[in-house]
Design a protein around this motif. Structure first.
Motif, PDB file in Angstrom:
ATOM      1  N   SER A  86       0.769  -1.087   0.029  1.00  0.00           N
ATOM      2  CA  SER A  86       0.097   0.056   0.072  1.00  0.00           C
ATOM      3  C   SER A  86       0.857   1.296   0.091  1.00  0.00           C
ATOM      4  CB  SER A  86      -0.873   0.133   1.302  1.00  0.00           C
ATOM      5  OG  SER A  86      -1.499   1.163   1.352  1.00  0.00           O
ATOM      6  N   SER A 125      -0.847   4.302   0.661  1.00  0.00           N
ATOM      7  CA  SER A 125      -1.651   5.054   1.340  1.00  0.00           C
ATOM      8  C   SER A 125      -1.814   4.788   2.566  1.00  0.00           C
ATOM      9  CB  SER A 125      -3.054   5.098   0.639  1.00  0.00           C
ATOM     10  OG  SER A 125      -3.733   3.811   0.978  1.00  0.00           O
ATOM     11  N   GLY A 162       3.581   1.000  -4.682  1.00  0.00           N
ATOM     12  CA  GLY A 162       2.283   0.684  -5.511  1.00  0.00           C
ATOM     13  C   GLY A 162       2.465   0.514  -6.946  1.00  0.00           C
ATOM     14  N   SER A 196      -7.292  -0.035  -6.494  1.00  0.00           N
ATOM     15  CA  SER A 196      -6.791   0.178  -7.757  1.00  0.00           C
ATOM     16  C   SER A 196      -5.447  -0.438  -7.698  1.00  0.00           C
ATOM     17  CB  SER A 196      -6.821   1.620  -8.344  1.00  0.00           C
ATOM     18  OG  SER A 196      -5.958   2.154  -7.334  1.00  0.00           O
ATOM     19  N   SER A 197      -4.717  -0.439  -6.848  1.00  0.00           N
ATOM     20  CA  SER A 197      -3.184  -0.854  -6.586  1.00  0.00           C
ATOM     21  C   SER A 197      -3.431  -2.354  -6.693  1.00  0.00           C
ATOM     22  CB  SER A 197      -2.621  -0.388  -5.228  1.00  0.00           C
ATOM     23  OG  SER A 197      -1.379  -0.931  -5.338  1.00  0.00           O
ATOM     24  N   HIS A 243     -13.392   1.756  -6.136  1.00  0.00           N
ATOM     25  CA  HIS A 243     -12.560   1.314  -7.374  1.00  0.00           C
ATOM     26  C   HIS A 243     -13.589   0.444  -7.882  1.00  0.00           C
ATOM     27  CE1 HIS A 243      -9.943  -1.661  -9.481  1.00  0.00           C
ATOM     28  NE2 HIS A 243      -9.514  -0.377  -9.939  1.00  0.00           N
ATOM     29  N   ALA A 252      -5.127   5.402 -10.907  1.00  0.00           N
ATOM     30  CA  ALA A 252      -4.655   6.668  -9.948  1.00  0.00           C
ATOM     31  C   ALA A 252      -4.938   7.820 -10.362  1.00  0.00           C
ATOM     32  CB  ALA A 252      -3.179   6.277  -9.409  1.00  0.00           C
ATOM     33  N   GLU A 311      -7.688  10.775  -9.150  1.00  0.00           N
ATOM     34  CA  GLU A 311      -7.336  12.378  -8.875  1.00  0.00           C
ATOM     35  C   GLU A 311      -8.361  13.182  -9.521  1.00  0.00           C
ATOM     36  OE1 GLU A 311      -3.849  15.429  -9.407  1.00  0.00           O
ATOM     37  OE2 GLU A 311      -3.435  13.383  -9.944  1.00  0.00           O
ATOM     38  N   LEU A 318      -6.225   5.647  -1.010  1.00  0.00           N
ATOM     39  CA  LEU A 318      -5.651   6.507  -2.237  1.00  0.00           C
ATOM     40  C   LEU A 318      -6.641   7.658  -2.547  1.00  0.00           C
ATOM     41  CD1 LEU A 318      -3.802   7.434  -4.654  1.00  0.00           C
ATOM     42  CD2 LEU A 318      -5.268   5.828  -6.032  1.00  0.00           C
ATOM     43  N   ASP A 326      -6.725  10.239   0.576  1.00  0.00           N
ATOM     44  CA  ASP A 326      -5.535  10.872   0.909  1.00  0.00           C
ATOM     45  C   ASP A 326      -5.539  12.233  -0.217  1.00  0.00           C
ATOM     46  OD1 ASP A 326      -4.318   9.501   2.543  1.00  0.00           O
ATOM     47  OD2 ASP A 326      -2.984   8.504   1.161  1.00  0.00           O
ATOM     48  N   LEU A 327      -6.016  11.686  -1.413  1.00  0.00           N
ATOM     49  CA  LEU A 327      -6.351  12.993  -2.528  1.00  0.00           C
ATOM     50  C   LEU A 327      -7.145  13.823  -1.857  1.00  0.00           C
ATOM     51  CD1 LEU A 327      -6.386  10.651  -5.854  1.00  0.00           C
ATOM     52  CD2 LEU A 327      -4.522  12.415  -5.234  1.00  0.00           C
TER      53      LEU A 327
END
Length: 659
Positions: free
Chosen positions: A18, A20, A45, A69-70, A111, A137, A141, A160, A163-164
């Motif tokens: 990970s 994140s 990732g 997504s990772s 996701h 990713a 965003e 993810l 965090d964004l």
């Protein structure tokens, strides 16, 4: 960057990946699995994580844990199992409830597509939630920035996304819980253990394949190599390690057309050596299960066959014929069957009289199979087929060192082998006088003494003897012991010659033709049963009945075999399934019979109206055997005299005795 690393070679290796805030949950629960797994938390990732996994070599993980997504990215790009962290329904409800407390407008970002059950849940409770999803990713965003522009206050999603969202100045609620991460770890442990068990199973299977004497290859449903042992790789001139995953026929094109199309055996030649190739299923079920091919060198098969024949002699001594195999409905044959049934209930010695080819051994085997000794050996020996010294050692056995060339440890004779079973002495009239006295003692005392031994061995046997000669004449000439004759002739069965039961000839010929057809696939469809065979032979019935048949059933069998070959050759250019009885009758004509068996139409071959005496039958049989020997030696009378141990005068006299 990798921390922490709880190392143990005995435990499955699990990597938790990970970039994140999901890492924080990994660290929180890592201590719970220190005793059960070699856990490594990888702060990478996507492509960076792929490179690190590939670079691990022999230390690569058994299972990878990742989210969002990772995890989806890794699942399609690494050769190890990837367990995705899936949020539970409780996780979603709890996260949405927290988000509503932090802001008026809430978005749930997942996701892939938003699960239908989540949409139904929010609709049922009239929750005002905006749904969004992403694939990569970059998508994440873009989605977060779009939600910010739309006035969303709080975003609920994976690490993810949150965090964004935090970076964009929005409220963020992490979707995953300790419970969902712990469930992923538990699943990863199960997958790792199952993978290790499968790996161990494959290693054991590969080890087994490498130690097999034969060449073996396992193929998948498309014919690609899954495993190949080194022995076969050496035969084909291949590198076994590099063969995996490639089509076998691409690696060894010379095998094309030689491998079995279905389960079974075929023959092929590889680099000048012959192999028996066996094909079988790779698994017991499933149409796409694959195939196993075994390559066994034909010389090894032949050697094994010879070894088994020499070591398992006792298993060969069994009776094949039953009473039902004696074909015929004439009164004389019915009497034979009746006597066989009666005598089978007794243990008394039986003497079977009959010309050569009348089925004496068939009668003896039938009697054995009806007797209480049926589960034990039926041992047959032709007393006229061995030189005296060899016959003695075969019958009575010998001790170690009894004579030059004697087997180490000695050898049990056929009399001992027949213990608790039946000993069949064919052509007893040919037994040398010196052995007759020893056989007499066996019959009287039921014990046998091996050559070179002084200790008798008790035997429990039933003796059945057979002869085509008149033993009383042998007694008069001093060639046969009278006391042995009376010891043998306790129960007696006289078999009628074929010429004395003409009504049985056509049914017997039909049965023999049916048996010949069973050995010849080209005739199987044309001859489904005995009735079809009788119809096919109807045109030949009259000349067959008129012939004297000096060789009896054996001679009839030879003639029928010739007819079967003629029929098969005639079928070679026709459609077998379209063949009819009319086709058969057009082939089986007297002219055809005259071609394959001209002796049937010779003037002296007509059956006599009166029955022959036993002496006359014996003369006919001797003459028939001499004619066969002449044919085998291309008419060379000197060679025949030497082979039969008679003079030219005796040869001429015996040939003319039946004219």
């Amino acid at each position: 960057m990798s921390t922490p690393h709880f190392d143990s070679p005995q435990r499955p290796r699990i990597w938790a990946v990970s970039i994140s805030r999901l890492r924080d949950l990994f660290f929180d629960i890592a201590g719970e699995y220190v005793e059960t797994a070699d856990l490594r938390i990888v702060a990478q990732g996507f492509e960076d994580a792929v490179r690190e996994i590939d670079a691990a070599g022999a230390g690569r993980p058994d299972v990878v844990i990742a989210g969002g997504s990772s995890g989806a990215y890794l699942k399609t790009r690494v050769a190890v199992p990837v367990v995705l962290i899936n949020p539970t329904g409780f996780d979603v409800m709890h996260a949405l409830a927290r988000a509503r407390r932090d802001g008026a407008r809430v978005a749930l970002v997942t996701h892939g597509d938003t699960p239908d059950e989540v949409r139904r849940f929010t609709a049922a409770y009239e929750l005002d939630v905006t749904f969004a999803s992403y694939e990569s990713a970059q998508d994440a965003e873009s989605v977060v920035l779009d939600l910010r522009d739309r006035g969303i206050d709080v975003v609920v999603g994976p690490g993810l996304v949150t965090d964004l969202a935090a970076s964009a100045g929005m409220g963020a609620v992490f979707l995953y819980s300790r419970a969902s991460v712990r469930a992923a770890f538990d699943t990863a442990l199960e997958v790792a253990q199952a993978t290790r068990r499968e790996t161990l199973r494959r290693q054991r299977l590969d080890n087994l394949l490498q130690h097999l004497r034969d060449g073996v290859v396992a193929l998948d449903a498309q014919g690609r190599v899954e495993a190949m042992n080194q022995r076969l790789a050496d035969v084909l001139g291949l590198d076994a390690a590099k063969a995996a995953g490639r089509p076998l026929l691409e690696l060894a094109p010379d095998l094309a057309g030689s491998l079995p199309d279905s389960d079974g055996d075929s023959f092929c030649t590889v680099r000048g050596a012959s192999y028996v190739v066996h094909r079988g299923p790779l698994a017991s079920s499933g149409a796409a299960a694959g195939t196993v091919l075994t390559f066994q060198e034909s010389r090894a098969v032949e050697k094994l066959d010879r070894t088994l024949r020499s070591r398992q002699r006792v298993q060969q001594f069994s009776a094949r014929y039953r009473l039902d195999d004696i074909v015929g409905a004439s009164a004389s044959i019915e009497r034979v069957r009746s006597l066989v049934r009666r005598y089978a209930r007794s243990d008394a010695t039986v003497l079977i009289l009959g010309e050569s080819g009348t089925g004496k051994e068939m009668v003896a085997q039938s009697m054995h199979r009806l007797s209480a000794r049926r589960d034990f050996a039926f041992v047959a020996i032709n007393c006229g087929a061995f030189p005296e010294a060899l016959l003695e050692s075969e019958l009575f056995g010998y001790e170690e060192g009894a004579f030059t060339g004697a087997r180490k440890g000695g050898k049990a004779g056929l009399i001992e082998v027949a213990h608790r079973g039946t000993l069949f002495l064919d052509e007893i009239g040919e037994m040398p006088l010196s052995l007759q006295s020893r056989l007499l003692r066996v019959l009287q005392e039921r014990e046998v003494v091996r050559l070179g031994s002084t200790e008798p061995t008790r035997v429990d046997i039933r003796v059945v003897a057979a002869t085509h000669r008149a033993l009383t004449e042998g007694i008069a000439a001093g060639r046969f012991r009278a006391d042995l004759y009376y010891r043998l002739n306790i129960l007696s069965i006289a078999l009628p010659p074929l010429r004395e039961r003409p009504t049985d000839l056509l049914p017997l010929a039909a049965e023999l033709l049916l048996q010949a057809a069973a050995r010849e696939p080209r005739l199987a469809a044309r001859l489904p049963d005995a009735e079809a065979a009788r119809r096919m032979l109807a045109e030949l019935a009259e000349p067959l009945r008129r012939y004297a048949w000096p060789g009896n059933v054996r001679e009839l069998q030879n003639v029928i075999e010739r007819i079967a070959v003629e029929l098969a050759d005639a079928d070679a250019g026709t459609d077998t399934h379209a063949a009819t009885d009319a086709d058969a009758k057009s082939i089986l004509t007297r002219d055809m019979l005259r071609t394959v068996a001209p002796e049937i139409f010779e003037p002296h071959a007509r059956a006599k109206k009166t029955a022959l005496t036993l002496r006359e039958r014996s003369r006919h049989v001797e003459a028939d055997e001499i004619r066969a020997a002449l044919a085998a030696h291309d008419g060379d009378r000197d060679a025949v005299c030497e082979a039969l141990g008679i003079s030219k005068t005796t040869l001429w006299r015996k040939l003319n005795a039946t004219q």
